[in-house]
Design a protein around this motif. Structure first.
Motif, short mmCIF file in Angstrom:
data_model
loop_
_atom_site.label_atom_id
_atom_site.label_comp_id
_atom_site.label_asym_id
_atom_site.label_seq_id
_atom_site.Cartn_x
_atom_site.Cartn_y
_atom_site.Cartn_z
N HIS A 1 0.82 -1.20 0.00
CA HIS A 1 0.00 0.00 0.00
C HIS A 1 0.87 1.26 0.00
N ARG A 2 0.20 2.40 -0.14
CA ARG A 2 0.86 3.71 -0.14
C ARG A 2 1.73 3.86 1.11
N PRO A 3 2.97 4.34 0.93
CA PRO A 3 3.84 4.53 2.09
C PRO A 3 3.23 5.48 3.12
N THR A 4 3.51 5.19 4.38
CA THR A 4 3.07 6.04 5.50
C THR A 4 4.30 6.35 6.35
N ARG A 5 4.12 7.07 7.42
CA ARG A 5 5.24 7.37 8.32
C ARG A 5 5.75 6.11 9.01
N GLU A 6 4.91 5.11 9.13
CA GLU A 6 5.30 3.85 9.77
C GLU A 6 5.95 2.87 8.78
N GLY A 7 6.01 3.25 7.53
CA GLY A 7 6.54 2.37 6.49
C GLY A 7 5.46 2.07 5.47
N ARG A 8 5.73 1.11 4.61
CA ARG A 8 4.75 0.74 3.59
C ARG A 8 3.91 -0.42 4.12
N PRO A 9 2.59 -0.22 4.32
CA PRO A 9 1.75 -1.30 4.81
C PRO A 9 1.66 -2.43 3.78
N ILE A 10 1.67 -3.65 4.30
CA ILE A 10 1.58 -4.83 3.44
C ILE A 10 0.37 -5.64 3.88
N VAL B 1 -1.89 -9.33 2.81
CA VAL B 1 -1.92 -10.58 2.06
C VAL B 1 -3.35 -11.07 2.07
N GLN B 2 -3.91 -11.19 0.88
CA GLN B 2 -5.30 -11.62 0.73
C GLN B 2 -6.23 -10.83 1.64
N GLY B 3 -6.00 -9.52 1.72
CA GLY B 3 -6.86 -8.63 2.48
C GLY B 3 -6.53 -8.48 3.95
N ASP B 4 -5.61 -9.26 4.47
CA ASP B 4 -5.23 -9.17 5.88
C ASP B 4 -3.94 -8.36 6.04
N ALA B 5 -3.99 -7.31 6.86
CA ALA B 5 -2.80 -6.51 7.14
C ALA B 5 -1.79 -7.37 7.90
N ILE B 6 -0.53 -7.37 7.42
CA ILE B 6 0.47 -8.21 8.07
C ILE B 6 1.67 -7.43 8.60
N GLY B 7 1.75 -6.13 8.29
CA GLY B 7 2.86 -5.35 8.82
C GLY B 7 3.24 -4.21 7.91
N HIS B 8 4.31 -3.53 8.32
CA HIS B 8 4.88 -2.40 7.57
C HIS B 8 6.33 -2.74 7.25
N VAL B 9 6.77 -2.31 6.08
CA VAL B 9 8.17 -2.54 5.68
C VAL B 9 8.78 -1.21 5.23
N HIS B 10 10.13 -1.17 5.28
CA HIS B 10 10.86 0.05 4.91
C HIS B 10 11.82 -0.17 3.75
N SER B 11 11.85 -1.40 3.22
CA SER B 11 12.77 -1.71 2.12
C SER B 11 12.36 -3.04 1.49
N ASP B 12 12.93 -3.32 0.32
CA ASP B 12 12.72 -4.62 -0.30
C ASP B 12 13.20 -5.74 0.62
N ALA B 13 14.32 -5.51 1.30
CA ALA B 13 14.85 -6.53 2.21
C ALA B 13 13.84 -6.83 3.33
N ASP B 14 13.20 -5.79 3.87
CA ASP B 14 12.17 -5.99 4.90
C ASP B 14 10.99 -6.79 4.34
#
Length: 76
Positions: free
Chosen positions: A9-18, A20-33
């Motif tokens: 999803h669109r980046p936020t201050r907490e990172g980019r929300p991710i 999976v099949q409609g369930d929020a699973i976390g925020h990431v800050h890089s491809d490695a994350d």
């Protein structure tokens, strides 16, 4: 084309929300994350799927960009 399983999803201050099949699973800050998060979910070698639109849909910004968009204000 079928819907992507993973949404970056669109980046936020907490990172980019991710989600999976409609369930929020976390925020990431890089491809490695993102790769690490997907590995924790059991996806083997997730790096190969980062540019596959059947697996990941990048919303609200360019793929692989994790920073908030900068405001483009011009002051006179």
């Amino acid at each position: 084309m079928k819907a992507a399983l993973i949404i970056a999803h669109r980046p936020t201050r907490e990172g980019r929300p991710i989600s999976v099949q409609g369930d929020a699973i976390g925020h990431v800050h890089s491809d490695a994350d993102l790769v690490k998060l997907l590995q924790q979910l059991g996806l083997i070698d997730p790096q190969q799927f980062l540019d596959d639109p059947e697996w990941i849909r990048w919303e609200g910004g360019h793929a692989h960009c994790y920073d908030l968009p900068r405001a483009s204000h011009e002051f006179a």
